[in-house]
Design an enzyme around this catalytic site. Structure first.
Site, PDB file in Angstrom:
ATOM      1  CG  ASP A   1      35.374  48.632  34.867  1.00 12.24           C
ATOM      2  OD1 ASP A   1      36.461  49.111  35.246  1.00 12.24           O
ATOM      3  OD2 ASP A   1      34.640  47.947  35.612  1.00 12.24           O
TER       4      ASP A   1
ATOM      5  NE  ARG B   1      34.016  43.531  41.185  1.00 13.27           N
ATOM      6  CZ  ARG B   1      34.969  43.825  42.052  1.00 13.27           C
ATOM      7  NH1 ARG B   1      35.096  43.091  43.132  1.00 13.27           N
ATOM      8  NH2 ARG B   1      35.784  44.846  41.854  1.00 13.27           N
TER       9      ARG B   1
ATOM     10  CB  THR C   1      40.735  48.384  36.811  1.00 16.93           C
ATOM     11  OG1 THR C   1      40.063  47.116  36.704  1.00 16.93           O
ATOM     12  CG2 THR C   1      40.042  49.343  35.869  1.00 16.93           C
TER      13      THR C   1
ATOM     14  NE  ARG D   1      38.888  44.426  46.105  1.00 15.10           N
ATOM     15  CZ  ARG D   1      39.127  44.580  44.804  1.00 15.10           C
ATOM     16  NH1 ARG D   1      38.973  45.755  44.241  1.00 15.10           N
ATOM     17  NH2 ARG D   1      39.525  43.574  44.066  1.00 15.10           N
TER      18      ARG D   1
ATOM     19  N   GLY E   1      42.071  46.700  43.670  1.00 16.39           N
ATOM     20  CA  GLY E   1      42.802  45.517  43.202  1.00 16.39           C
ATOM     21  C   GLY E   1      44.092  45.913  42.504  1.00 16.39           C
TER      22      GLY E   1
ATOM     23  CG  ASP F   1      34.524  52.771  38.676  1.00 13.52           C
ATOM     24  OD1 ASP F   1      35.025  51.886  39.403  1.00 13.52           O
ATOM     25  OD2 ASP F   1      33.576  52.557  37.904  1.00 13.52           O
TER      26      ASP F   1
ATOM     27  CG  ASP G   1      37.732  44.409  35.858  1.00 16.33           C
ATOM     28  OD1 ASP G   1      38.445  43.418  35.639  1.00 16.33           O
ATOM     29  OD2 ASP G   1      37.006  44.526  36.867  1.00 16.33           O
TER      30      ASP G   1
HETATM   31  O1  F6P Z   1      38.332  44.888  39.703  1.00 19.02           O
HETATM   32  C1  F6P Z   1      39.340  44.069  39.229  1.00 19.02           C
HETATM   33  C2  F6P Z   1      39.069  42.637  39.538  1.00 19.02           C
HETATM   34  O2  F6P Z   1      40.176  41.946  39.031  1.00 19.02           O
HETATM   35  C3  F6P Z   1      37.776  42.051  39.016  1.00 19.02           C
HETATM   36  O3  F6P Z   1      37.797  41.700  37.659  1.00 19.02           O
HETATM   37  C4  F6P Z   1      37.572  40.876  39.928  1.00 19.02           C
HETATM   38  O4  F6P Z   1      36.221  40.519  40.019  1.00 19.02           O
HETATM   39  C5  F6P Z   1      38.070  41.406  41.223  1.00 19.02           C
HETATM   40  O5  F6P Z   1      39.037  42.386  40.920  1.00 19.02           O
HETATM   41  C6  F6P Z   1      38.630  40.357  42.147  1.00 19.02           C
HETATM   42  O6  F6P Z   1      38.954  40.951  43.355  1.00 19.02           O
HETATM   43  P1  F6P Z   1      39.685  40.262  44.576  1.00 19.02           P
HETATM   44  O7  F6P Z   1      41.136  40.357  44.325  1.00 19.02           O
HETATM   45  O8  F6P Z   1      39.259  41.059  45.735  1.00 19.02           O
HETATM   46  O9  F6P Z   1      39.245  38.850  44.605  1.00 19.02           O
END
Ligand code: F6P
Length: 327
Positions: free
Chosen positions: A134, A176, A130, A76, A15, A107, A132
């Site tokens: 994490d 997530r 990220t 991804r 992401g 990660d 997040d």
């Molecule tokens: O991993 C980062 C993140 O922003 C998460 O918090 C979220 O669940 C996910 O990406 C959303 O991903 P996408 O852009 O594939 O919907």
């Protein structure tokens, strides 16, 4: 610095988040400063497999430091998880005489990078990003500071309308598997409750907190919900609460991908710049298959193996602070 390195490649994967361009710029300029050539890989690991490469010079990274998104694009990749995909990627790097790969990722991406390096002997250096936050091995990942500031700005605005209408708002933020965004921004906006995947969410307990606020004549309330909370997303939790607590009109707001965009904060620009420099200089010093992170304001290298097998934990003092201050 003496090294066998001549040409490195850099990619962004997973992401997107604010600060990726600042990191790319730092990697490119540091590499050129040390006499290396730099190849940019477009669209993350998918581009590595397809040989979607561009040459990067100093001028290609001018005027990008302040921009959100990534000039290299990102994705991804499922293909890179297969042996075939990795073989093709290794072949592409060989054809371009690329000696090392800088992966600006999370990660999951580092797990792939580690496997790739083990199978094909290609040196990898990770830079953590990220929203997040994490990733083990760094206090903050690139993008987190901007994302929490985006959430704070949004929730401050929601608070205005919540207070004007005497409403209870459930605001869902990203995360997530992690409650870092919810926790940090929740403290910053004075949320009445913060629901995160790291702690058990009990609806009865939440209702008690809201009743306490109502009794002490609060005119608005905000509950921040991390999307990965085990009790469900904001809509589900709001529905459960409504059955038991109807003193306030209730609204739900899901902030979504706005958290991933925008111009990076000063903190993210500086973090990305420091880690970009460290990643390239780490490779030149002979470091392999590590990630450059910042711990206690110092650059620390952690092996990708450790980064991908250890879990970053929620600081319990933050949980306590949020609970004490929300009364
Ligand atoms: O991993 C980062 C993140 O922003 C998460 O918090 C979220 O669940 C996910 O990406 C959303 O991903 P996408 O852009 O594939 O919907």
């Amino acid at each position: 610095m003496s090294s066998q390195l001549k040409r490195i490649a850099v990619l962004t994967t997973g992401g997107d988040c604010p600060g990726l361009n600042a990191a790319i710029r730092a990697v490119v300029r540091t590499a050129i400063h040390h006499g290396l050539e730099v190849t940019g890989v477009l669209h993350g690991y998918d581009g590595l497999i397809a040989g979607d490469f561009i040459s990067l010079k100093n001028e290609n990274v001018s005027n990008i430091l302040q921009r959100g998104g990534t000039i290299l694009k990102t994705a991804r990749s499922d293909k890179f998880k297969s042996e075939d995909g990795m073989n093709q990627a290794a072949e592409q790097l060989k054809m371009q005489n690329i000696d090392a790969l800088v992966v600006i990722g999370g990660d999951g991406s580092f797990r792939g990078a580690q496997k790739f390096s083990d199978a094909h002997g290609i040196s990898v250096m990770g830079i953590p990003k990220t929203i997040d936050n994490d990733i083990y091995g760094t206090d903050n990942s690139i993008g987190f500071d901007t994302a929490v500031n985006t959430v704070v700005q949004a929730v401050d605005k929601i608070r205005d309308t919540a207070a004007s209408h005497d409403r209870l708002f459930f605001v869902e933020v990203m995360g997530r598997d992690s409650g870092m965004i919810a926790m940090m921004s929740g403290i910053a906006v004075g949320a009445e409750a913060i629901l995160i995947p790291e702690t058990e969410t009990r609806i009865e307990q939440l209702v008690k907190i809201l009743e306490r606020g109502w009794k002490r004549k609060k005119t608005s309330m905000i509950v921040l919900v991390a999307e990965g909370d085990e009790a469900g997303g904001a809509y589900k939790i709001a529905g459960e609460v409504k059955k038991r607590f109807s003193q306030f009109e209730t609204r739900v707001s899901v902030l979504g991908h706005m958290q991933r965009g925008g111009s990076p904060t000063c903190a993210d620009r500086v973090l990305a710049s420091r880690l970009g420099v460290a990643a390239v200089e780490g490779l030149l010093e002979g470091r392999r298959n590590e990630m450059a992170g910042l711990i206690d304001n110092k650059v620390i290298f952690t092996s990708l193996k450790e980064v991908t097998t250890r879990k970053k934990t929620m600081d319990n003092t933050l949980v306590r602070i949020a609970s004490v201050l929300s009364q």
